[in-house]
Motif scaffolding. Structure first.
Motif, PDB file in Angstrom:
ATOM      1  N   UNK A 154       0.803  -1.226   0.000  1.00 59.20           N
ATOM      2  CA  UNK A 154       0.000   0.000   0.000  1.00 59.20           C
ATOM      3  C   UNK A 154       0.836   1.277   0.000  1.00 59.20           C
ATOM      4  N   UNK A 155       2.134   1.136  -0.026  1.00 56.55           N
ATOM      5  CA  UNK A 155       2.986   2.329   0.024  1.00 56.55           C
ATOM      6  C   UNK A 155       2.826   3.203  -1.219  1.00 56.55           C
ATOM      7  N   UNK A 156       2.691   2.589  -2.369  1.00 57.64           N
ATOM      8  CA  UNK A 156       2.558   3.378  -3.598  1.00 57.64           C
ATOM      9  C   UNK A 156       1.252   4.173  -3.603  1.00 57.64           C
ATOM     10  N   UNK A 157       0.162   3.545  -3.183  1.00 56.04           N
ATOM     11  CA  UNK A 157      -1.114   4.263  -3.150  1.00 56.04           C
ATOM     12  C   UNK A 157      -1.076   5.353  -2.094  1.00 56.04           C
ATOM     13  N   UNK A 158      -0.412   5.114  -0.979  1.00 54.31           N
ATOM     14  CA  UNK A 158      -0.318   6.147   0.056  1.00 54.31           C
ATOM     15  C   UNK A 158       0.478   7.342  -0.460  1.00 54.31           C
ATOM     16  N   UNK A 159       1.560   7.077  -1.176  1.00 56.99           N
ATOM     17  CA  UNK A 159       2.363   8.167  -1.740  1.00 56.99           C
ATOM     18  C   UNK A 159       1.537   8.966  -2.742  1.00 56.99           C
ATOM     19  N   UNK A 160       0.797   8.274  -3.603  1.00 51.54           N
ATOM     20  CA  UNK A 160      -0.068   8.964  -4.564  1.00 51.54           C
ATOM     21  C   UNK A 160      -1.139   9.763  -3.823  1.00 51.54           C
ATOM     22  N   UNK A 161      -1.704   9.187  -2.761  1.00 50.19           N
ATOM     23  CA  UNK A 161      -2.727   9.878  -1.977  1.00 50.19           C
ATOM     24  C   UNK A 161      -2.179  11.186  -1.391  1.00 50.19           C
ATOM     25  N   UNK A 162      -0.954  11.152  -0.918  1.00 50.75           N
ATOM     26  CA  UNK A 162      -0.322  12.363  -0.382  1.00 50.75           C
ATOM     27  C   UNK A 162      -0.259  13.435  -1.473  1.00 50.75           C
ATOM     28  N   UNK A 163       0.088  13.030  -2.690  1.00 50.71           N
ATOM     29  CA  UNK A 163       0.211  13.994  -3.792  1.00 50.71           C
ATOM     30  C   UNK A 163      -1.140  14.540  -4.248  1.00 50.71           C
ATOM     31  N   UNK A 164      -2.178  13.704  -4.265  1.00 45.78           N
ATOM     32  CA  UNK A 164      -3.460  14.125  -4.850  1.00 45.78           C
ATOM     33  C   UNK A 164      -4.474  14.611  -3.828  1.00 45.78           C
ATOM     34  N   UNK A 165      -4.143  14.558  -2.565  1.00 46.95           N
ATOM     35  CA  UNK A 165      -5.106  14.886  -1.519  1.00 46.95           C
ATOM     36  C   UNK A 165      -5.553  16.344  -1.514  1.00 46.95           C
ATOM     37  N   UNK A 166      -4.986  17.157  -2.360  1.00 49.84           N
ATOM     38  CA  UNK A 166      -5.429  18.548  -2.477  1.00 49.84           C
ATOM     39  C   UNK A 166      -6.269  18.766  -3.729  1.00 49.84           C
ATOM     40  N   UNK A 167      -6.522  17.714  -4.474  1.00 48.29           N
ATOM     41  CA  UNK A 167      -7.198  17.833  -5.765  1.00 48.29           C
ATOM     42  C   UNK A 167      -8.677  17.457  -5.665  1.00 48.29           C
ATOM     43  N   UNK A 168      -9.404  18.175  -4.838  1.00 47.41           N
ATOM     44  CA  UNK A 168     -10.815  17.879  -4.607  1.00 47.41           C
ATOM     45  C   UNK A 168     -11.705  18.770  -5.452  1.00 47.41           C
ATOM     46  N   UNK A 169     -12.803  18.202  -5.916  1.00 43.97           N
ATOM     47  CA  UNK A 169     -13.874  19.001  -6.514  1.00 43.97           C
ATOM     48  C   UNK A 169     -14.834  19.312  -5.377  1.00 43.97           C
ATOM     49  N   UNK A 170     -15.243  20.570  -5.291  1.00 45.99           N
ATOM     50  CA  UNK A 170     -16.098  20.994  -4.191  1.00 45.99           C
ATOM     51  C   UNK A 170     -17.336  21.717  -4.718  1.00 45.99           C
ATOM     52  N   UNK A 171     -18.353  21.737  -3.875  1.00 42.77           N
ATOM     53  CA  UNK A 171     -19.567  22.502  -4.159  1.00 42.77           C
ATOM     54  C   UNK A 171     -19.952  23.228  -2.882  1.00 42.77           C
ATOM     55  N   UNK A 172     -21.089  23.863  -2.884  1.00 39.33           N
ATOM     56  CA  UNK A 172     -21.541  24.562  -1.679  1.00 39.33           C
ATOM     57  C   UNK A 172     -21.740  23.602  -0.502  1.00 39.33           C
ATOM     58  N   UNK A 173     -21.978  22.344  -0.797  1.00 39.63           N
ATOM     59  CA  UNK A 173     -22.198  21.364   0.251  1.00 39.63           C
ATOM     60  C   UNK A 173     -20.930  20.713   0.767  1.00 39.63           C
ATOM     61  N   UNK A 174     -19.778  21.079   0.238  1.00 40.46           N
ATOM     62  CA  UNK A 174     -18.518  20.483   0.668  1.00 40.46           C
ATOM     63  C   UNK A 174     -17.842  19.732  -0.463  1.00 40.46           C
ATOM     64  N   UNK A 175     -16.995  18.774  -0.099  1.00 43.74           N
ATOM     65  CA  UNK A 175     -16.265  18.041  -1.135  1.00 43.74           C
ATOM     66  C   UNK A 175     -17.196  17.070  -1.845  1.00 43.74           C
ATOM     67  N   UNK A 176     -16.974  16.951  -3.149  1.00 47.03           N
ATOM     68  CA  UNK A 176     -17.785  16.068  -3.983  1.00 47.03           C
ATOM     69  C   UNK A 176     -16.989  14.818  -4.331  1.00 47.03           C
ATOM     70  N   UNK A 177     -15.737  14.988  -4.641  1.00 50.30           N
ATOM     71  CA  UNK A 177     -14.880  13.866  -5.003  1.00 50.30           C
ATOM     72  C   UNK A 177     -13.561  14.380  -5.541  1.00 50.30           C
ATOM     73  N   UNK A 178     -12.678  13.455  -5.821  1.00 52.25           N
ATOM     74  CA  UNK A 178     -11.380  13.826  -6.376  1.00 52.25           C
ATOM     75  C   UNK A 178     -11.527  14.256  -7.824  1.00 52.25           C
ATOM     76  N   UNK A 179     -10.642  15.125  -8.247  1.00 54.67           N
ATOM     77  CA  UNK A 179     -10.541  15.505  -9.651  1.00 54.67           C
ATOM     78  C   UNK A 179      -9.632  14.457 -10.299  1.00 54.67           C
ATOM     79  N   UNK A 180     -10.250  13.477 -10.960  1.00 60.38           N
ATOM     80  CA  UNK A 180      -9.467  12.356 -11.485  1.00 60.38           C
ATOM     81  C   UNK A 180      -8.572  12.745 -12.651  1.00 60.38           C
ATOM     82  N   UNK A 181      -8.889  13.825 -13.345  1.00 63.28           N
ATOM     83  CA  UNK A 181      -7.963  14.314 -14.373  1.00 63.28           C
ATOM     84  C   UNK A 181      -6.654  14.705 -13.701  1.00 63.28           C
ATOM     85  N   UNK A 182      -6.745  15.402 -12.598  1.00 62.07           N
ATOM     86  CA  UNK A 182      -5.549  15.790 -11.844  1.00 62.07           C
ATOM     87  C   UNK A 182      -4.831  14.556 -11.285  1.00 62.07           C
ATOM     88  N   UNK A 183      -5.596  13.577 -10.820  1.00 61.89           N
ATOM     89  CA  UNK A 183      -4.996  12.347 -10.282  1.00 61.89           C
ATOM     90  C   UNK A 183      -4.136  11.669 -11.349  1.00 61.89           C
TER      91      UNK A 183
END
Length: 100
Positions: free
Chosen positions: A39-68
């Motif tokens: 799981x180290x590779x996915x954790x490293x990727x998670x660290x890099x992409x954890x700022x790439x969220x799509x958001x709306x007025x209700x909060x986070x919607x999901x990751x921006x997979x293009x950015x991922x």
């Protein structure tokens, strides 16, 4: 360090005396678990992409997979189906955690 762990560590340090300068992090109930080798590779990727969220007025919607995909390519991480499922699981966990 964030959330519960940070609060716990600050409380733990305040209770330590000058003479007992050893903080017992290895037995701390709020310590981070060891990451399994597979799981180290996915954790490293998670660290890099954890700022790439799509958001709306209700909060986070999901990751921006293009950015991922772009970030994975930049860091030379091959996005296999298994790695995508793990990122999706982390994404779902974070969305549910934010709902509470």
């Amino acid at each position: 360090m964030s959330g519960r762990r940070q609060e716990y560590c600050e409380a733990c340090r305040k209770t330590q005396t000058q003479a007992d300068n050893k903080i017992k992090c290895k037995t701390c109930e709020a310590r981070c678990p060891e990451i399994m080798l597979e799981n180290r590779e996915v954790w490293q990727l998670w660290i890099y992409v954890n700022t790439q969220w799509r958001v709306s007025n209700g909060g986070i919607v999901g990751l921006d997979y293009t950015a991922v995909f772009v970030i994975a390519e930049v860091y030379g991480i091959e996005l296999t189906p298994a790695l995508c499922r793990k990122i999706k699981a982390l994404e779902i966990y974070e969305i549910r955690r934010q709902e509470v």
